[in-house]
Design a protein around this motif. Structure first.
Motif, mmCIF file in Angstrom:
data_model
loop_
_atom_site.group_PDB
_atom_site.id
_atom_site.type_symbol
_atom_site.label_atom_id
_atom_site.label_comp_id
_atom_site.label_asym_id
_atom_site.label_seq_id
_atom_site.Cartn_x
_atom_site.Cartn_y
_atom_site.Cartn_z
ATOM 1 N N HIS A 217 -7.341 -4.652 -1.818
ATOM 2 C CA HIS A 217 -7.170 -3.771 -2.833
ATOM 3 C C HIS A 217 -5.725 -3.483 -3.180
ATOM 4 O O HIS A 217 -4.925 -4.041 -2.292
ATOM 5 C CB HIS A 217 -7.768 -2.130 -2.026
ATOM 6 N N GLU A 218 -5.462 -2.931 -4.242
ATOM 7 C CA GLU A 218 -4.073 -2.803 -4.925
ATOM 8 C C GLU A 218 -3.432 -1.976 -3.927
ATOM 9 O O GLU A 218 -2.143 -1.881 -3.526
ATOM 10 C CB GLU A 218 -4.031 -2.361 -6.166
ATOM 11 N N GLY A 219 -4.098 -0.970 -3.205
ATOM 12 C CA GLY A 219 -3.397 0.155 -2.242
ATOM 13 C C GLY A 219 -3.442 -0.377 -0.789
ATOM 14 O O GLY A 219 -2.988 0.450 0.248
ATOM 15 N N GLY B 59 -0.562 3.604 -13.191
ATOM 16 C CA GLY B 59 -1.637 3.560 -12.764
ATOM 17 C C GLY B 59 -1.343 4.438 -11.313
ATOM 18 O O GLY B 59 -2.644 5.122 -10.969
ATOM 19 N N LEU B 60 -0.296 4.414 -10.650
ATOM 20 C CA LEU B 60 -0.111 5.281 -9.726
ATOM 21 C C LEU B 60 -0.135 6.910 -9.777
ATOM 22 O O LEU B 60 -1.059 7.655 -8.911
ATOM 23 C CB LEU B 60 1.140 5.073 -8.826
ATOM 24 N N ASN C 290 -7.926 0.776 -5.882
ATOM 25 C CA ASN C 290 -8.478 -0.461 -5.912
ATOM 26 C C ASN C 290 -8.764 -0.457 -7.541
ATOM 27 O O ASN C 290 -10.004 -0.788 -7.798
ATOM 28 C CB ASN C 290 -9.603 -0.726 -5.172
ATOM 29 N N PRO C 291 -8.136 -0.526 -8.656
ATOM 30 C CA PRO C 291 -8.409 -0.668 -9.857
ATOM 31 C C PRO C 291 -9.126 -2.046 -10.177
ATOM 32 O O PRO C 291 -9.734 -2.149 -11.388
ATOM 33 C CB PRO C 291 -7.032 -0.540 -10.596
ATOM 34 N N LEU C 292 -8.823 -3.060 -9.447
ATOM 35 C CA LEU C 292 -9.450 -4.397 -9.889
ATOM 36 C C LEU C 292 -10.881 -4.558 -9.018
ATOM 37 O O LEU C 292 -11.483 -5.750 -9.349
ATOM 38 C CB LEU C 292 -8.438 -5.683 -9.536
ATOM 39 N N GLY C 293 -11.271 -3.687 -8.170
ATOM 40 C CA GLY C 293 -12.507 -3.859 -7.825
ATOM 41 C C GLY C 293 -12.468 -4.820 -6.824
ATOM 42 O O GLY C 293 -13.832 -5.584 -6.573
ATOM 43 N N ALA C 294 -11.613 -5.020 -5.934
ATOM 44 C CA ALA C 294 -11.496 -6.162 -4.809
ATOM 45 C C ALA C 294 -11.884 -5.687 -3.759
ATOM 46 O O ALA C 294 -12.384 -4.619 -3.562
ATOM 47 C CB ALA C 294 -10.129 -6.443 -4.591
ATOM 48 N N LYS C 295 -12.019 -6.365 -2.678
ATOM 49 C CA LYS C 295 -12.673 -6.063 -1.296
ATOM 50 C C LYS C 295 -11.296 -5.777 -0.706
ATOM 51 O O LYS C 295 -10.165 -6.070 -0.922
ATOM 52 C CB LYS C 295 -13.419 -7.354 -0.456
ATOM 53 N N THR D 203 -6.861 6.650 -4.022
ATOM 54 C CA THR D 203 -7.168 6.900 -5.337
ATOM 55 C C THR D 203 -7.010 8.256 -5.813
ATOM 56 O O THR D 203 -6.600 8.386 -6.991
ATOM 57 C CB THR D 203 -8.401 6.420 -5.818
ATOM 58 N N VAL D 204 -6.743 9.321 -4.936
ATOM 59 C CA VAL D 204 -6.857 10.799 -5.563
ATOM 60 C C VAL D 204 -5.466 11.295 -4.841
ATOM 61 O O VAL D 204 -5.400 11.434 -3.712
ATOM 62 C CB VAL D 204 -8.177 11.476 -5.278
ATOM 63 N N GLY D 205 -4.789 12.245 -5.532
ATOM 64 C CA GLY D 205 -3.668 12.937 -5.144
ATOM 65 C C GLY D 205 -4.047 14.241 -4.775
ATOM 66 O O GLY D 205 -3.622 15.324 -5.163
#
Length: 155
Positions: free
Chosen positions: A89-91, A117-118, A74-79, A57-59
């Protein structure tokens, strides 16, 4: 247009991967495609075997442990993990397999991911871990230490 299809003049972001001692071990590229972002990794000089790979999440990639990259994108708060019924997670990327010559490649499309988002206010990073990702255990698939990191920047 099918998700993952190339788009004319799609934006790109590139991250140069480095080890904690600063050695260049490859690069990751994020490219805008129809319906998401395509991530490709091309690495060299890493220990042969299977390694977790994630967008964080952080550059920031401050040595020695790259903890400044934060958690997984993880912008959608998934596991965590593609095998987790509440994930991924999106990542979360598939495992990166490094051959006996130290070289490995990976490619995947993350549907609905965006360049905005990225490359948000604090950016994002790509991290390669020491061990395989089990693709299920929160928060990082038991993938171990962070052994390479790169910050995405617009290309």
């Amino acid at each position: 247009m099918a998700t993952g299809a190339p788009v004319a003049q799609g934006a790109q972001a590139v991250a140069m991967l480095r080890t904690p001692d600063g050695a260049d071990v490859g690069r990751a590229v994020a490219t805008e495609v129809a319906g998401g972002l395509r991530f490709t990794l091309d690495v060299h000089g890493l220990t042969p075997g299977t390694h977790g790979a994630h967008v964080h999440t952080v550059g920031h990639c401050d040595a020695p442990d790259f903890q400044t990259a934060g958690g997984h994108w993880n912008p959608l708060g998934a596991k965590h993990g593609s095998m987790n019924p509440q994930g991924p997670h999106e990542g979360d990327l598939p495992n990166l397999v490094i051959a006996s010559n130290g070289h490995g490649t990976l490619g995947m499309v993350i549907p609905a991911a965006t360049m905005a988002g990225l490359l948000d206010a604090d950016g994002s990073a790509i991290v390669v871990h020491a061990k395989a990702d089990d693709l299920m255990t929160d928060p990082s698939g038991n993938s171990g230490a962070r052994i390479a990191c790169g910050v995405f920047g617009a290309n």
